[in-house]
Design an enzyme around this catalytic site. Structure first.
Site: not given
Length: 352
Positions: A132-134, A158, A162
């Site tokens: 993810t970009d997060e 989260y 990741k």
């Protein structure tokens, strides 16, 4: 044969369906069927010999070893993850268990299997990790979009879990030589999206005449990627990506959450008018979540430059397809709105 983990979830099921629509190469689909995993997403594959579904956990080393030895896949495409920021705030332990420990177990199983292959098979094998970009943190309004070279600055349990899994994948390549690929995507939307996320939640709540909860001022900005475009980007990277590299997959669609909600309302006004009035009347601003990142944006020039990939959908075309899918699939929505889902919505939004 490829092994897909998390292939009954939102993105994973779309990937499996698209893969088998375009290829006869079989898929072994390993999914633990937690709250967001749904066999109904794959109902069209019932009886299809190209799709082998296995109900199980990526953290079960014996199970994964057995699947690899039996099916001998040429690639693993790893979607399986806990993926909702709000859930990670309430219960971070599950995110560490699945995203970190689960990825570690899968990497070790893949490494053991890969070491049994002959030279040609080893060279052809790929471990594709979907992220993810997060992991990159949050952007200021004038910052350039995230590139693959951005430092990791995760801000939620989260995104931290990741980020940890991304680092494990990188380390297993550099330390052990495992041929890996990593893709970091922006916010996905489209068919089979579990209705706790922004877009499907707005659609199902609006149709039910319920409040449309918007965090804070709603000016949080995200890049939005239609899920089928994400699937085509993954296929492009799996087919031609350079081993050990990371590729950002984005939709080139930066939009504020409140603008997304108004767009959904306008489409519903057009496609399923409510006699009680415009759906926008249901918008309700609620207390923001802790540590809410203000802006994400993806620079997807690397995948375009190296692999020729660009998204096929604009946000206007993708969101119309998405709203129409939910209107056409009311039975699917009703099935996933179980007691557990209602309990979560009550727990999460009642205090807001």
């Amino acid at each position: 044969m490829i092994l897909v983990t998390g292939g009954a979830g939102f993105i994973g099921s779309n990937f499996v369906l698209d893969w088998l629509a375009q290829s006869d190469e079989p898929v072994v689909n390993l999914d633990a069927l937690t709250y967001a995993g749904n066999r109904a997403n794959l109902a069209s594959l019932d009886g299809d010999a190209r799709h082998v579904f296995v109900h199980g956990d990526i953290g079960d080393r014996a199970l994964v070893d057995g699947l690899l030895a039996t099916h001998r896949p040429r690639a693993i495409v790893h979607f399986a993850a806990e993926s909702h920021v709000d859930r990670s705030i309430h219960g971070p332990g599950a995110f560490v268990k699945t995203n970190v420990e689960g990825t570690f177990t899968l990497l070790e199983a893949a490494r053991g299997f890969w070491n049994t292959l002959d030279a040609a098979e080893k060279a052809a094998f790929r471990f594709h990790h979907v992220s993810t970009d997060e992991v990159y943190g949050s952007l200021k309004p004038t910052d350039p979009p995230f590139a693959e070279t951005n430092a990791y600055e995760p801000n939620s349990p989260y995104s931290a879990s990741k980020a940890a899994s991304d680092h494990l994948v990188r380390a297993w390549h550099h330390t052990y030589g495992l041929p890996v690929l990593t893709t970091n995507c922006s916010n996905n939307y489209g068919p089979y999206h579990f209705p706790e996320k922004l877009i499907p939640l707005m659609i199902v709540n609006a149709l039910a005449g319920k409040p449309l909860p918007v965090y804070g001022d709603g000016r949080q900005i995200r890049d939005w990627l239609y899920v089928k475009d994400h699937c085509s980007g993954i296929r492009a990277v799996l087919a031609g990506g350079r081993v050990g590299e990371t590729y950002n997959i984005g939709g080139w669609n930066e939009m504020a959450n409140i603008d997304i909600v108004h767009t959904v309302c306008a489409l519903l006004d057009e496609l399923r008018p409510d006699p009680a009035g415009a759906y926008a009347r249901l918008i309700t601003h609620v207390t923001d979540r802790p540590g809410h990142d203000r802006r994400y944006a993806i620079d997807a020039r690397k995948i375009e430059r190296e692999l020729g990939w660009r998204p096929a959908e604009t946000f206007a075309t993708g969101i119309r397809k998405t709203v129409q899918w939910y209107l056409d699939n009311a039975a699917w929505v009703a099935d996933v709105q179980s007691g557990a889902y209602q309990d979560w919505i009550g727990t999460h939004y009642s205090a807001r």
